[in-house]
Design a protein around this motif. Structure first.
Motif, PDB file in Angstrom:
ATOM      1  N   PRO A 141       9.536  -1.838  -3.079  1.00 12.50           N
ATOM      2  CA  PRO A 141       9.428  -1.980  -1.620  1.00 12.50           C
ATOM      3  C   PRO A 141       8.069  -2.539  -1.215  1.00 12.50           C
ATOM      4  O   PRO A 141       7.040  -2.215  -1.817  1.00 12.50           O
ATOM      5  CB  PRO A 141       9.620  -0.548  -1.109  1.00 12.50           C
ATOM      6  N   VAL A 142       8.068  -3.384  -0.186  1.00 11.95           N
ATOM      7  CA  VAL A 142       6.854  -4.081   0.240  1.00 11.95           C
ATOM      8  C   VAL A 142       6.450  -3.607   1.630  1.00 11.95           C
ATOM      9  O   VAL A 142       7.288  -3.516   2.533  1.00 11.95           O
ATOM     10  CB  VAL A 142       7.094  -5.611   0.275  1.00 11.95           C
ATOM     11  N   ASN A 143       5.169  -3.314   1.798  1.00 12.28           N
ATOM     12  CA  ASN A 143       4.632  -3.010   3.117  1.00 12.28           C
ATOM     13  C   ASN A 143       4.541  -4.315   3.891  1.00 12.28           C
ATOM     14  O   ASN A 143       3.761  -5.214   3.544  1.00 12.28           O
ATOM     15  CB  ASN A 143       3.249  -2.360   2.981  1.00 12.28           C
ATOM     16  N   ILE A 144       5.317  -4.439   4.938  1.00 13.11           N
ATOM     17  CA  ILE A 144       5.407  -5.699   5.678  1.00 13.11           C
ATOM     18  C   ILE A 144       4.063  -6.119   6.276  1.00 13.11           C
ATOM     19  O   ILE A 144       3.819  -7.318   6.510  1.00 13.11           O
ATOM     20  CB  ILE A 144       6.492  -5.582   6.779  1.00 13.11           C
ATOM     21  N   LEU A 145       3.157  -5.189   6.464  1.00 15.80           N
ATOM     22  CA  LEU A 145       1.840  -5.522   7.016  1.00 15.80           C
ATOM     23  C   LEU A 145       1.024  -6.410   6.069  1.00 15.80           C
ATOM     24  O   LEU A 145       0.113  -7.115   6.507  1.00 15.80           O
ATOM     25  CB  LEU A 145       1.061  -4.242   7.320  1.00 15.80           C
ATOM     26  N   ARG A 146       1.372  -6.392   4.774  1.00 15.30           N
ATOM     27  CA  ARG A 146       0.647  -7.211   3.806  1.00 15.30           C
ATOM     28  C   ARG A 146       0.857  -8.700   4.053  1.00 15.30           C
ATOM     29  O   ARG A 146       0.074  -9.531   3.586  1.00 15.30           O
ATOM     30  CB  ARG A 146       1.084  -6.864   2.386  1.00 15.30           C
TER      31      ARG A 146
ATOM     32  N   GLU B 261       3.275  -9.650  -7.270  1.00 12.80           N
ATOM     33  CA  GLU B 261       1.907  -9.400  -6.790  1.00 12.80           C
ATOM     34  C   GLU B 261       1.051 -10.651  -6.900  1.00 12.80           C
ATOM     35  O   GLU B 261       0.247 -10.954  -6.015  1.00 12.80           O
ATOM     36  CB  GLU B 261       1.278  -8.243  -7.569  1.00 12.80           C
TER      37      GLU B 261
END
Length: 331
Positions: free
Chosen positions: A253-258, A229
């Protein structure tokens, strides 16, 4: 050359768990399959991935499982299908979960072994090969670091970190290292980090101060969950985040929009695809060996453990208090 025994000492586990599941046992010496060489191991490298398989973060291919993905030693037998190696040759090797180098002997695919030049000791080869090739390929292929870029290496006093800092400095990058103690920060500075940050401090604020608000162009993160983070906060616009390890646990898991707010390039590379081709492995190996022999790259060995004391090696590496490479002496 002494005859090959029928049994050998090895370290294995039959169920997932803590270091208590590691067993020092007698097992049969491996037999040679086509394309393989039999190596009398002098040293086996200890890596975080070994603890992942032992603990169950990564699934073991079967039980019992002998650990170890890399090692160095002497070739004592070759399959009839092999012409590139002969008994007596010194080699360093790394492969997949079937390598099983926490043992006195192991049979490895000849394609995964590299002959050692005369000027390089077996101990230094074992201490540098996997992590040295990891550092080289992440810096040159994954990130393509350029002179003058702001770079940050987490765990800069660890096995990969100590090598990565030296290589980045040689390129001409601006290098910041993080580490958990002042002693480790001092080692990172000795290896070429121009700035160091204690990982217990506010890393994001320190990076903003050091870079004048620019942020980090390339982050190398082998820590994982605890730092990810903060990586997203302190990375520069159009920066590259190389997440290559899970020392503190796997990244959720990562939100790709970030990634869009700064056009961040996020990668989770592993070494093998970069060096699976014979010519790539030989090219990178030669570069690494040349740097060590010419003393342009210093190899830091934290400790050499007896094979029977592999549990202590796992305890130490999981404590994140080690500096440099951990080795197991197999013979």
């Amino acid at each position: 050359m002494a005859p090959i025994p029928s049994t050998m000492k090895a370290v294995q586990f039959q169920r997932n768990g803590g270091v208590e599941v590691l067993e020092y046992v007698d097992v049969p010496v491996p037999t040679l399959a086509p394309g393989h060489i039999l190596v009398r191991n002098h040293y086996s490298g200890v890596n975080y991935i070994d603890t992942y398989f032992r603990a169950g973060l990564y699934k073991a291919p079967g039980f019992p499982m002998i650990l170890g993905r890399e090692g160095a030693g002497e070739v004592i037998a070759v399959h009839d299908s092999i012409s590139d190696f002969a008994p007596g040759a010194r080699v360093v090797f790394m492969s997949g979960v079937d390598t099983q180098s926490y043992a006195e002997y192991c049979a490895v695919p000849a394609s995964t072994a590299t002959a050692l030049p005369d000027g390089l000791s077996t101990e230094l080869a074992a201490a540098s090969f996997l992590q040295g090739l990891t550092s080289l390929t992440l810096i040159r292929e994954a990130a393509g670091v350029q002179p003058g870029q702001w770079t940050l290496v987490h765990a800069a006093a660890g096995g990969v970190g100590t090598l990565m800092v030296q290589m980045l400095r040689a390129i001409g990058a601006k290098v910041i290292g993080t580490a958990s103690t002042e002693e480790k920060c001092a080692l990172a500075r000795k290896n070429g980090a121009e700035w160091t940050i204690n990982s217990k401090d506010d890393i994001v604020a320190k990076v903003k101060e050091i870079t004048g608000g620019h942020g980090i162009d390339v982050i190398f993160d082998g820590v994982g969950k605890d730092t990810f983070e903060r990586d997203l906060e302190m990375i520069a616009v159009k920066g590259t985040l190389i997440s290559f390890g899970n020392a503190s646990g796997a990244v959720p898991p990562v939100n790709i929009l970030r990634l869009g707010a700064k056009n961040i390039r996020l990668m989770r590379p592993v070494l093998n695809p970069y060096v699976d081709e014979w010519q790539d492995r030989q090219r990178y190996s030669k570069q690494l060996f040349d740097m060590i022999i010419s003393e342009k790259l210093h190899i830091s060995i934290h400790k050499v453990y007896a094979l029977s004391d592999a549990a202590s090696a796992h305890t130490d590496i999981e404590s994140r208090k080690t500096m440099g490479k951990l080795l197991i002496k197999c013979n």
